[in-house]
Structures are given as structure tokens and as C-alpha cells.
Scaffold this motif. Structure first.
Motif, PDB file in Angstrom:
ATOM      1  N   ILE A  35       0.959  -1.282  -0.016  1.00  0.00           N
ATOM      2  CA  ILE A  35      -0.089  -0.007  -0.166  1.00  0.00           C
ATOM      3  C   ILE A  35       0.849   1.467   0.153  1.00  0.00           C
ATOM      4  O   ILE A  35       2.082   1.105   0.789  1.00  0.00           O
ATOM      5  CB  ILE A  35      -0.815  -0.074   1.400  1.00  0.00           C
ATOM      6  N   LYS A  36       0.704   2.154  -0.867  1.00  0.00           N
ATOM      7  CA  LYS A  36       1.349   3.502  -0.984  1.00  0.00           C
ATOM      8  C   LYS A  36       0.863   4.472   0.297  1.00  0.00           C
ATOM      9  O   LYS A  36      -0.053   4.618   0.299  1.00  0.00           O
ATOM     10  CB  LYS A  36       1.010   4.022  -2.190  1.00  0.00           C
ATOM     11  N   THR A  37       1.912   4.696   0.970  1.00  0.00           N
ATOM     12  CA  THR A  37       1.559   5.773   1.894  1.00  0.00           C
ATOM     13  C   THR A  37       2.480   6.881   1.678  1.00  0.00           C
ATOM     14  O   THR A  37       3.274   7.275   0.725  1.00  0.00           O
ATOM     15  CB  THR A  37       2.101   5.489   3.493  1.00  0.00           C
ATOM     16  N   ASP A  38       2.258   8.032   2.564  1.00  0.00           N
ATOM     17  CA  ASP A  38       2.996   9.395   2.423  1.00  0.00           C
ATOM     18  C   ASP A  38       4.525   9.078   2.709  1.00  0.00           C
ATOM     19  O   ASP A  38       5.303  10.005   2.264  1.00  0.00           O
ATOM     20  CB  ASP A  38       2.380  10.522   3.459  1.00  0.00           C
ATOM     21  N   ASN A  39       4.907   8.207   3.230  1.00  0.00           N
ATOM     22  CA  ASN A  39       6.234   7.746   3.898  1.00  0.00           C
ATOM     23  C   ASN A  39       6.845   6.828   3.016  1.00  0.00           C
ATOM     24  O   ASN A  39       7.961   6.115   3.211  1.00  0.00           O
ATOM     25  CB  ASN A  39       6.341   7.446   5.264  1.00  0.00           C
ATOM     26  N   GLY A  40       6.325   6.098   1.798  1.00  0.00           N
ATOM     27  CA  GLY A  40       6.679   5.024   1.008  1.00  0.00           C
ATOM     28  C   GLY A  40       5.736   4.054   0.790  1.00  0.00           C
ATOM     29  O   GLY A  40       4.525   4.398   0.443  1.00  0.00           O
ATOM     30  N   GLU A  62       3.766   0.407   2.608  1.00  0.00           N
ATOM     31  CA  GLU A  62       3.399  -0.375   3.818  1.00  0.00           C
ATOM     32  C   GLU A  62       3.114  -1.902   3.367  1.00  0.00           C
ATOM     33  O   GLU A  62       2.191  -2.125   2.469  1.00  0.00           O
ATOM     34  CB  GLU A  62       2.236   0.138   4.455  1.00  0.00           C
ATOM     35  N   GLU A  63       3.571  -2.871   4.001  1.00  0.00           N
ATOM     36  CA  GLU A  63       3.151  -4.276   3.506  1.00  0.00           C
ATOM     37  C   GLU A  63       2.160  -4.690   4.539  1.00  0.00           C
ATOM     38  O   GLU A  63       2.284  -4.530   5.817  1.00  0.00           O
ATOM     39  CB  GLU A  63       4.441  -5.059   3.543  1.00  0.00           C
ATOM     40  N   VAL A  64       1.204  -5.372   3.974  1.00  0.00           N
ATOM     41  CA  VAL A  64       0.114  -6.125   4.982  1.00  0.00           C
ATOM     42  C   VAL A  64      -0.044  -7.170   4.209  1.00  0.00           C
ATOM     43  O   VAL A  64      -0.243  -7.683   2.886  1.00  0.00           O
ATOM     44  CB  VAL A  64      -1.140  -5.126   4.760  1.00  0.00           C
TER      45      VAL A  64
END
Length: 344
Positions: free
Chosen positions: A322-327, A329-331
Motif C-alpha cells: 500500500i502506498k503511503t506518504d512515507n513510502g 506499507e506491507e500488509v
């Protein structure tokens, strides 16, 4: 405006240790590759060293024939394929196809039912309208009327299978099996190798994979999930699919841009629009690569929250980026945990 099409592998097969051939070791790793369905395929398996070259040549001939048959059955890029002929037909009468085509359509319908229609193989008119099918890129974005006209031709409820016959109740129905046919091709080759009593293999077509056994007695087959960036090839996570199929869906290598807005090749049948959310990559592990192929697209269409909830509810092994503001995220689901490989 411009369009970006990249033939891509969502999964990078890592280097595998080659088994040497000597008096104490009569096993050798055999590799060959080719092209099918507009992408490259790679096959690696372990075999007895004796006569392995002649056996491999004969097997490659059979494999190329099997993949050619799948193309002749299910390609929308071939006007004379079974599927194209069905799409061209305006009759509501049963249309007889091969057992393989009937199988893939049946599984696609089953997946549509369990995903509340998110996986809809009748979405072809919308895919073509947005320029991601055989008709390629239109000169301008679709108008609301063009979208409405295309959506009127879409609906999995208009498609059914009776034995080896496909039936459409909407004469304009257009079926696109790109979300399941490539995975079926992987399964077809894996099943052939099973029939050849090959105990250890890795089959990959355009990033979809099926693995069995091990490349050598001390390690499993190891695959890398690619980092979802368009300007480099990098590893996000190592996994070992064991005796399973594996498929990845992502929107970061096939898209077009207009006026600074990015349009994914993955089209939501509910809206008629390319997806627009923060989920950028989905990997699914399942015994059937065909099913993994369809499920990865389904979860991608659902988005991060709904996709994760669906995967958990159905105990599906899913890894999401998942794309976040900080790079990024793995889920991932609990069902996926056994397949993770710790990077060292």
C-alpha cells in the motif's frame, strides 16, 4: 498525453543453484524459455543428467504446443480464437468451445460470484474503451456517454456455461479472460510436467508462477515480489510458494497519463473507471495459479481495506503493498505468513 505499456514481471525469479553432474550427483537443472500471450515464459526443473538435453528439447516442443493451444482458445488479440469467435457472435444459442475454455470461464464466473462481481471477465468493452485491449489507446478520454454505452454491454450475469458451451443473454457481451487465462497456462504446463513425473519445477509466465518440490535438497524455490516502482527493478519481499501457484496484480507498470492524471489498466466494473486507491500491488498464493491470478486482480479492484477483509474472510494467502506518504506499507494475511522468507 502519452501511454506507457511495459511488458513486466511482477515477480523476479531469483538465481537458483545449479546441481552439478558428476559420479556422485546425477541430477541437473534444466532451463528454457519462450514467448506466449505477449509475455515471456521461463521454466526450470530438475532432471536426471543422462539424456536430459534431448528430453528437454522434446518437452519444450510440447510446452510450446500447449501454450499455442491456449492462445488459440482464449486470446482476444486473435480474431480466429474460440473466445474471439464467441465475442463476435450475436446469438444467444449455446456456443461450443473446448473443455479448457469452458473451465476457465466457469472459474471466472465462480470468482465473480464470491467477489460480488469485482472480478468480471465481461469488462472487455470498458478495457478496450480505455485503451488497454486489442484496440489500443483512444485519442481522448471516454465521454460519459461512451462509458454508459460500454457499461451497458458489461455484466457477468449475462454469461453462463453449460457443459462445454458458453451462453450469452446480452448479444453485445464481450469476454476478456486476461485475468485468469495466463494463470491457466501456468497450470497447464505444471500439469504436463506432473504427468512427466518431474518432481521439482518452477513454471513462470509473465510473472505468474507455479512451483513444486525444491531446486536442491537444502532449499526451497525462492521468489521475489517486486517493489512497486516504475523506474527501477528492486525486491520488496522474498517468498517461497512451496507446492502452489502464485500471481501478482499491480497498476504501476501499465497505465497512461493525461494532464498529470494517471489511469490504471485495471478497470472497476462498478464504475467503468480505472481504479484509484492506494493499493498498488497484490500477491496471492493458491494451489491453482488460475485461481490465484483471478483473486489477485479481485483484491486489487477492492482496494486495501475491503481487499484485506475479503482475504481474511476467505482465508486467502494475500500480500498487499500500500502506498503511503512515507513510502510503502506491507500488509498480509495470516494465511500468507508461512510463505515469507527472511532476507539475510
Amino acid at each position: 498525453m502519452f501511454i506507457k505499456y511495459v511488458k513486466w514481471l511482477a515477480l523476479l525469479a531469483l538465481a537458483i543453484f545449479l546441481s552439478g553432474c558428476s559420479e556422485s550427483n546425477q541430477q541437473i537443472q534444466v532451463k528454457f524459455q519462450g514467448r506466449t500471450m505477449g509475455v515471456d515464459y521461463h521454466i526450470t526443473y530438475i532432471d536426471d543428467a543422462q539424456n536430459s538435453e534431448n528430453v528437454a528439447k522434446a518437452r519444450k516442443v510440447v510446452i510450446d504446443q500447449l501454450l499455442e493451444t491456449v492462445n488459440a482458445q482464449m486470446s482476444t488479440y486473435r480474431q480466429d480464437s474460440e473466445l474471439s469467435k464467441f465475442n463476435q457472435s450475436r446469438s444467444g444459442e449455446p456456443f461450443v468451445v473446448s473443455p479448457d475454455t469452458a473451465l476457465v470461464v466457469s472459474e471466472s464466473i465462480r470468482l465473480a460470484n464470491i467477489t460480488d462481481g469485482k472480478l468480471d471477465v465481461t469488462v472487455g468493452p470498458l478495457v478496450n474503451l480505455w485503451g488497454f485491449g486489442p484496440d489500443m489507446r483512444p485519442e481522448k478520454l471516454p465521454s460519459p456517454q461512451e462509458l454508459a454505452d460500454a457499461q451497458a454491454k458489461v455484466g457477468i450475469e449475462y454469461l453462463s456455461v453449460n457443459g462445454n458451451a458458453l451462453i450469452k443473454t446480452n448479444p453485445e457481451l464481450y469476454v476478456d479472460l486476461s485475468t485468469t487465462a495466463k494463470g491457466f497456462g501456468v497450470d497447464k504446463i505444471a500439469d504436463y510436467l506432473d504427468g512427466e513425473n518431474v518432481a521439482n519445477y518452477l513454471v513462470e509466465i509473465g510473472g505468474e508462477v507455479r512451483a513444486k518440490g525444491q531446486p536442491n535438497p537444502v532449499r526451497d524455490w525462492v521468489i521475489a515480489i517486486e517493489k512497486p516502482v516504475s523506474n527501477e527493478r528492486a525486491i520488496q519481499q522474498l517468498i517461497s510458494p512451496r507446492n502452489n501457484g502464485l500471481a501478482t496484480s499491480g497498476d504501476y507498470r501499465q497505465y497512461f497519463e493525461e494532464d498529470g492524471q494517471r489511469f490504471s489498466h485495471i478497470i472497476d466494473p462498478d464504475t467503468g473507471m480505472p481504479i484509484n486507491h492506494k493499493l498498488v500491488s497484490v500477491t496471492v498464493i493458491h494451489p491453482s495459479c488460475m485461481t490465484a491470478d483471478g483473486l489477485s486482480t479481485s483484491v486489487m479492484l477492492m482496494g486495501p481495506e475491503a481487499g484485506l477483509a475479503f482475504a481474511k474472510a476467505h482465508n486467502i494467502a494475500v500480500f498487499m503493498i500500500i502506498k503511503t506518504d512515507n513510502g510503502f506499507e506491507e500488509v498480509y494475511t495470516d494465511a500468507f505468513k508461512p510463505f515469507l522468507v527472511t532476507q539475510s
